[in-house]
Scaffold this motif. Structure first.
Motif, PDB file in Angstrom:
ATOM      1  N   VAL A   1      48.784  77.208  35.800  1.00 48.93           N
ATOM      2  CA  VAL A   1      48.717  76.147  36.799  1.00 48.93           C
ATOM      3  C   VAL A   1      48.203  74.845  36.192  1.00 48.93           C
ATOM      4  CG1 VAL A   1      47.638  75.428  38.972  1.00 48.93           C
ATOM      5  CG2 VAL A   1      48.439  77.783  38.695  1.00 48.93           C
ATOM      6  N   LYS A   2      47.236  74.953  35.285  1.00 46.38           N
ATOM      7  CA  LYS A   2      46.607  73.749  34.717  1.00 46.38           C
ATOM      8  C   LYS A   2      47.422  73.142  33.577  1.00 46.38           C
ATOM      9  CE  LYS A   2      42.242  72.057  32.756  1.00 46.38           C
ATOM     10  NZ  LYS A   2      40.846  72.415  32.398  1.00 46.38           N
ATOM     11  N   HIS A   3      47.979  73.981  32.706  1.00 44.64           N
ATOM     12  CA  HIS A   3      48.614  73.473  31.486  1.00 44.64           C
ATOM     13  C   HIS A   3      50.134  73.620  31.486  1.00 44.64           C
ATOM     14  CE1 HIS A   3      44.741  72.837  29.483  1.00 44.64           C
ATOM     15  NE2 HIS A   3      44.365  74.002  29.987  1.00 44.64           N
ATOM     16  N   GLY A   4      50.705  74.201  32.541  1.00 39.83           N
ATOM     17  CA  GLY A   4      52.152  74.350  32.612  1.00 39.83           C
ATOM     18  C   GLY A   4      52.601  75.766  32.315  1.00 39.83           C
ATOM     19  N   LEU A   5      53.884  75.998  32.492  1.00 37.91           N
ATOM     20  CA  LEU A   5      54.453  77.339  32.354  1.00 37.91           C
ATOM     21  C   LEU A   5      54.905  77.613  30.927  1.00 37.91           C
ATOM     22  CD1 LEU A   5      56.696  77.425  35.562  1.00 37.91           C
ATOM     23  CD2 LEU A   5      54.381  78.343  35.307  1.00 37.91           C
ATOM     24  N   SER A   6      54.575  78.789  30.433  1.00 38.63           N
ATOM     25  CA  SER A   6      55.157  79.301  29.194  1.00 38.63           C
ATOM     26  C   SER A   6      55.967  80.537  29.574  1.00 38.63           C
ATOM     27  CB  SER A   6      54.066  79.688  28.192  1.00 38.63           C
ATOM     28  OG  SER A   6      53.422  80.882  28.587  1.00 38.63           O
ATOM     29  N   HIS A   7      56.678  81.132  28.612  1.00 33.98           N
ATOM     30  CA  HIS A   7      57.447  82.320  28.973  1.00 33.98           C
ATOM     31  C   HIS A   7      56.530  83.474  29.373  1.00 33.98           C
ATOM     32  CE1 HIS A   7      56.566  83.539  24.813  1.00 33.98           C
ATOM     33  NE2 HIS A   7      56.891  84.763  25.159  1.00 33.98           N
ATOM     34  N   SER A   8      55.242  83.402  28.980  1.00 32.25           N
ATOM     35  CA  SER A   8      54.286  84.437  29.387  1.00 32.25           C
ATOM     36  C   SER A   8      53.835  84.271  30.834  1.00 32.25           C
ATOM     37  CB  SER A   8      53.057  84.406  28.470  1.00 32.25           C
ATOM     38  OG  SER A   8      53.391  84.714  27.140  1.00 32.25           O
ATOM     39  N   SER A   9      54.121  83.109  31.439  1.00 26.62           N
ATOM     40  CA  SER A   9      53.675  82.862  32.817  1.00 26.62           C
ATOM     41  C   SER A   9      54.349  83.798  33.811  1.00 26.62           C
ATOM     42  CB  SER A   9      53.940  81.402  33.201  1.00 26.62           C
ATOM     43  OG  SER A   9      53.187  80.516  32.396  1.00 26.62           O
ATOM     44  N   ALA A  10      55.589  84.217  33.515  1.00 22.53           N
ATOM     45  CA  ALA A  10      56.253  85.172  34.406  1.00 22.53           C
ATOM     46  C   ALA A  10      55.426  86.447  34.514  1.00 22.53           C
ATOM     47  CB  ALA A  10      57.656  85.483  33.894  1.00 22.53           C
ATOM     48  N   LEU A  11      54.926  86.913  33.364  1.00 18.19           N
ATOM     49  CA  LEU A  11      54.086  88.107  33.388  1.00 18.19           C
ATOM     50  C   LEU A  11      52.760  87.819  34.075  1.00 18.19           C
ATOM     51  CD1 LEU A  11      53.685  91.048  32.613  1.00 18.19           C
ATOM     52  CD2 LEU A  11      52.763  90.289  30.421  1.00 18.19           C
ATOM     53  N   ALA A  12      52.220  86.611  33.900  1.00 20.22           N
ATOM     54  CA  ALA A  12      50.951  86.244  34.534  1.00 20.22           C
ATOM     55  C   ALA A  12      51.045  86.405  36.047  1.00 20.22           C
ATOM     56  CB  ALA A  12      50.578  84.805  34.171  1.00 20.22           C
ATOM     57  N   PHE A  13      52.127  85.898  36.639  1.00 21.61           N
ATOM     58  CA  PHE A  13      52.259  85.970  38.087  1.00 21.61           C
ATOM     59  C   PHE A  13      52.654  87.367  38.548  1.00 21.61           C
ATOM     60  CE2 PHE A  13      52.094  81.423  37.567  1.00 21.61           C
ATOM     61  CZ  PHE A  13      51.422  81.008  38.700  1.00 21.61           C
ATOM     62  N   ALA A  14      53.367  88.122  37.711  1.00 19.87           N
ATOM     63  CA  ALA A  14      53.633  89.523  38.043  1.00 19.87           C
ATOM     64  C   ALA A  14      52.322  90.314  38.045  1.00 19.87           C
ATOM     65  CB  ALA A  14      54.613  90.123  37.040  1.00 19.87           C
ATOM     66  N   MET A  15      51.477  90.052  37.048  1.00 22.35           N
ATOM     67  CA  MET A  15      50.172  90.704  36.995  1.00 22.35           C
ATOM     68  C   MET A  15      49.319  90.310  38.200  1.00 22.35           C
ATOM     69  SD  MET A  15      49.513  90.237  32.888  1.00 22.35           S
ATOM     70  CE  MET A  15      47.737  90.504  32.976  1.00 22.35           C
ATOM     71  N   TYR A  16      49.410  89.035  38.586  1.00 24.65           N
ATOM     72  CA  TYR A  16      48.643  88.569  39.749  1.00 24.65           C
ATOM     73  C   TYR A  16      49.130  89.281  41.009  1.00 24.65           C
ATOM     74  CZ  TYR A  16      46.228  85.432  42.958  1.00 24.65           C
ATOM     75  OH  TYR A  16      45.410  84.916  43.937  1.00 24.65           O
ATOM     76  N   GLY A  17      50.453  89.454  41.116  1.00 22.83           N
ATOM     77  CA  GLY A  17      50.992  90.208  42.242  1.00 22.83           C
ATOM     78  C   GLY A  17      50.493  91.637  42.245  1.00 22.83           C
ATOM     79  N   PHE A  18      50.408  92.230  41.064  1.00 23.90           N
ATOM     80  CA  PHE A  18      49.879  93.583  40.927  1.00 23.90           C
ATOM     81  C   PHE A  18      48.424  93.649  41.381  1.00 23.90           C
ATOM     82  CE2 PHE A  18      47.208  96.254  38.198  1.00 23.90           C
ATOM     83  CZ  PHE A  18      47.681  97.518  38.529  1.00 23.90           C
ATOM     84  N   VAL A  19      47.606  92.709  40.906  1.00 23.15           N
ATOM     85  CA  VAL A  19      46.182  92.705  41.265  1.00 23.15           C
ATOM     86  C   VAL A  19      46.011  92.513  42.775  1.00 23.15           C
ATOM     87  CG1 VAL A  19      44.014  91.432  41.027  1.00 23.15           C
ATOM     88  CG2 VAL A  19      45.375  91.949  39.000  1.00 23.15           C
ATOM     89  N   GLU A  20      46.792  91.586  43.353  1.00 23.79           N
ATOM     90  CA  GLU A  20      46.684  91.342  44.797  1.00 23.79           C
ATOM     91  C   GLU A  20      47.024  92.596  45.598  1.00 23.79           C
ATOM     92  OE1 GLU A  20      45.598  89.130  46.724  1.00 23.79           O
ATOM     93  OE2 GLU A  20      45.676  87.147  45.810  1.00 23.79           O
ATOM     94  N   SER A  21      48.084  93.290  45.217  1.00 26.46           N
ATOM     95  CA  SER A  21      48.510  94.452  46.000  1.00 26.46           C
ATOM     96  C   SER A  21      47.716  95.703  45.650  1.00 26.46           C
ATOM     97  CB  SER A  21      50.005  94.705  45.804  1.00 26.46           C
ATOM     98  OG  SER A  21      50.302  94.982  44.452  1.00 26.46           O
ATOM     99  N   ALA A  22      47.543  95.960  44.348  1.00 25.91           N
ATOM    100  CA  ALA A  22      46.961  97.233  43.915  1.00 25.91           C
ATOM    101  C   ALA A  22      45.447  97.255  44.010  1.00 25.91           C
ATOM    102  CB  ALA A  22      47.390  97.528  42.480  1.00 25.91           C
ATOM    103  N   ILE A  23      44.810  96.148  43.681  1.00 32.54           N
ATOM    104  CA  ILE A  23      43.346  96.130  43.621  1.00 32.54           C
ATOM    105  C   ILE A  23      42.739  95.497  44.863  1.00 32.54           C
ATOM    106  CG2 ILE A  23      41.351  95.305  42.304  1.00 32.54           C
ATOM    107  CD1 ILE A  23      43.058  95.499  39.783  1.00 32.54           C
ATOM    108  N   MET A  24      43.345  94.391  45.304  1.00 35.12           N
ATOM    109  CA  MET A  24      42.807  93.691  46.478  1.00 35.12           C
ATOM    110  C   MET A  24      43.386  94.202  47.793  1.00 35.12           C
ATOM    111  SD  MET A  24      40.718  91.847  44.940  1.00 35.12           S
ATOM    112  CE  MET A  24      40.413  91.192  43.278  1.00 35.12           C
ATOM    113  N   GLY A  25      44.498  94.914  47.717  1.00 39.11           N
ATOM    114  CA  GLY A  25      45.097  95.457  48.927  1.00 39.11           C
ATOM    115  C   GLY A  25      45.880  94.452  49.744  1.00 39.11           C
ATOM    116  N   ASN A  26      46.174  93.274  49.167  1.00 42.47           N
ATOM    117  CA  ASN A  26      46.965  92.250  49.869  1.00 42.47           C
ATOM    118  C   ASN A  26      48.440  92.434  49.497  1.00 42.47           C
ATOM    119  OD1 ASN A  26      44.528  91.115  50.826  1.00 42.47           O
ATOM    120  ND2 ASN A  26      44.310  89.941  48.936  1.00 42.47           N
ATOM    121  N   PHE A  27      49.111  93.381  50.168  1.00 40.08           N
ATOM    122  CA  PHE A  27      50.449  93.784  49.746  1.00 40.08           C
ATOM    123  C   PHE A  27      51.481  92.664  49.884  1.00 40.08           C
ATOM    124  CE2 PHE A  27      48.385  97.771  51.194  1.00 40.08           C
ATOM    125  CZ  PHE A  27      48.307  98.381  49.957  1.00 40.08           C
TER     126      PHE A  27
END
Length: 605
Positions: free
Chosen positions: A220-246
């Motif tokens: 968000v701060k420095h722009g998107l790299s090709h690793s950013s796709a995984l960053a947001f997939a991981m964030y989706g995982f954390v939100e659903s799997a750990i935080m329970g925000n499906f």
């Protein structure tokens, strides 16, 4: 341009006469041509050829020339690319040797990053998860990104709040339109962070949310790299799997998939695809059956770029989701056999140790073991399996073994063992495997076993009823978000609980609803189980006609699934009832209608 176009033809011709080249200028020129051919081969996934070219390139440089100021760039690229090619060719010792050369001579940390990435990947492939994490954290600290030694709940919450503040008010389209990341050190940081995901999931799950949050904030701060796709997939995982925000998890997972189109680099496509379809989608509207083509595709994506680790992860989800969704056991066993063979060929002992547990479970269900509730047979022996596992993976593997023991104990009606296993693993399983759909099955069989014991014994009924209520509460929440995977399980739990409480009329309606939902789910093993449990309920009510028909249907469904051991158990315990019911027109009409209406079975590719 002509050299670039015909580089392989030119280099092959020159290499045939390399022993005749003595002039320094000509040697360096040939080294550069081999570097070009090696890098081009890596881009084309021709890693064996790449290694041949790169080794010739290195041999063209004399020791005094390697990493000299005049030839620093070519030396660095030759050894960094060699580490990458050795990795894909499975030569892990040679990876470390190439990385050691780069580490010794590189003038700055950024120049070491590509070779460190190959080293971390080699550790992952060998199951050296602790080494992966320590190598990554050490490099990240030198890049200015540090992590606490121990991570508690408050630390995670603080970091999550920072991340949510960064994301606050930003629409999906605004996030897609973020600028491209230019800062080389930030790009390197993102590359190292993304390699920590799989290792942290198994060996340091407490660190996983922090790794994810850092990647999202950097994007968000420095722009998107090709690793950013995984960053947001991981964030989706954390939100659903750990935080329970499906719903939030699903949103960011889909956003991650859309990021893949922004970059030509295909290196992380496989991981993003299996992460979404393996960990996020099953908690949403997609059924497990619908995930299969996507996780299979992630295997293909990984192999195309030489990413064996993530290719295997996609393959693993293909086999497990097929198993959990009622795929034919014969087909499932074939996939599992193939997975173990490939894991062994890739020197991936860890994933092989994981899969043989499920493999033995399938063998038990198919009747290919002496005792169906004991994990002992041609695939593994539960008595010594943990001795083969590295210390940092024992807890992970142990929880999978407990999970499978629970499934087998319940399936074969050993409810006391099922509850004993569930009691020991109820908390640890969720912590050890966050986001894994197996958690739904753990809760499901835990609740059903408690129902069975509560009906058998009134003395401990109160304790079991509490466990049932907890299971129903969890399943209700999951069914709201994922009805195709969880609704029929919730309805069966409710039916069993009504039976336990003596509410016969409510139980009858609940069983009917559960049977209808199980049939629509396409999950054959769940439909068989629902008929089995409903049959026992109606037997207790004295409705022998319905009970016998339901037992016959359950018996046939287990046979169709391939669970010969389970169908044999029913045949043995209720042989007369099942045999007579199978002759009735109502049973035959049902099976004909079911065959005509059930959703198509699974692809066999």
């Amino acid at each position: 341009s002509n050299i670039d176009k015909d580089v392989f033809l030119i280099v092959d011709q020159f290499n045939r006469g390399k022993s005749l080249i003595h002039e320094a200028k000509e040697r360096i020129y040939l080294a550069r041509l081999n570097l070009m051919a090696g890098e081009r081969s890596i881009q084309s996934s021709a890693f064996v050829s790449a290694l041949t070219y790169l080794k010739v390139g290195i041999s063209m440089l004399e020791p005094r020339e390697l990493f000299s100021s005049e030839h620093y760039d070519i030396s660095l690229r030759l050894y960094s690319s060699t580490a990458e090619a050795e990795l894909v060719n499975g030569n892990m010792g040679e990876v470390e040797a190439a990385v050691a050369v780069v580490s010794k001579h590189a003038s700055c940390l950024l120049d070491r990053i590509p070779s460190l990435v190959s080293l971390m990947k080699s550790y992952i492939a060998q199951g050296k998860l602790t080494d992966t994490i320590s190598t990554g954290l050490d490099a990240l600290e030198k890049l200015g990104v540090s992590f606490p030694q121990s991570v508690g709940t408050l630390t995670i919450i603080r970091d999550m709040i920072k991340t949510k503040i960064k994301l606050r008010g930003k629409t999906d389209e605004q996030l897609r339109q973020l600028s491209i990341m230019k800062d080389e050190s930030k790009i390197a940081t993102m590359g190292l962070l993304r390699l920590l995901f799989s290792s942290c999931y198994v060996a340091r799950p407490d660190l996983l949310p922090l790794v994810t949050f850092r990647m999202v904030r950097l994007s968000v701060k420095h722009g998107l790299s090709h690793s950013s796709a995984l960053a947001f997939a991981m964030y989706g995982f954390v939100e659903s799997a750990i935080m329970g925000n499906f719903q939030e998890g699903y949103r960011f997972g889909k956003l991650a998939l859309s990021f893949l189109e922004k970059f030509e680099n295909k290196e992380i496509h496989s991981q993003v695809v299996w992460l979404f379809w393996g960990f996020i989608a099953p908690w949403g509207e997609q059924s497990l059956i619908d995930t299969l083509e996507h996780v299979k595709y992630s295997y293909k994506l990984g192999m195309e770029v030489g990413d064996q680790n993530n290719a295997l992860a996609g393959f693993l989800f293909s086999a497990l989701n097929g198993f959990f969704s009622g795929q034919s056991l014969a087909l499932t066993l074939g996939e599992m056999d193939s997975f173990v063979q490939r894991a062994v060929s890739f020197d991936d002992e860890f994933n092989a140790h994981v899969m043989v547990i499920y493999q033995q479970c399938v063998l038990n269900l198919m009747g290919r073991s002496d005792n169906p509730v004991v994990l002992q047979g041609t695939a593994m022996n539960e008595d010594d399996h943990l001795e083969k596992v590295a210390p940092d993976k024992v807890e992970f593997i142990s929880n999978i073994m407990s999970f499978i023991r629970l499934i087998l104990a319940h399936t074969f009606c050993d409810y006391k063992v099922a509850i004993e296993v569930a009691n020991k693993s109820r908390v640890t399983f969720a912590k050890a495997l966050p986001g894994f759909f197996g958690l739904v099955l753990h809760v499901f069989f835990d609740g059903l076993a408690a129902c069975a014991l509560a009906r058998e014994s009134k003395k401990s009924s109160r304790k079991h009823k509490k466990a049932i209520r907890v299971a129903i509460k969890k399943m209700k929440r999951w069914a709201t978000n994922s009805p195709s995977n969880c609704k029929h399980k919730l309805l069966l739990l409710k039916a069993e609980y009504c039976a336990v409480r003596g509410k016969e009329s409510s139980a009858c309606k609940a069983y009917d609803a559960a049977l209808d939902a199980a049939n629509k789910s396409g999950m054959m093993q769940d439909e068989a189980l629902t008929y089995e449990r409903a049959a026992l309920f109606f037997r207790d009510l004295g409705d022998e006609v319905k009970s016998s028909r339901y037992l016959a249907i359950a018996h046939q469904l287990y046979l169709d699934w391939g669970a010969d051991a389970k169908s044999s158990q029913l045949q043995s315990e209720y042989s007369t009832i099942v045999s007579q019911a199978r002759k009735r027109r109502s049973f035959q009409d049902y099976m004909i209608n079911r065959a005509a209406s059930i959703r198509p079975n699974f692809a066999t590719d």
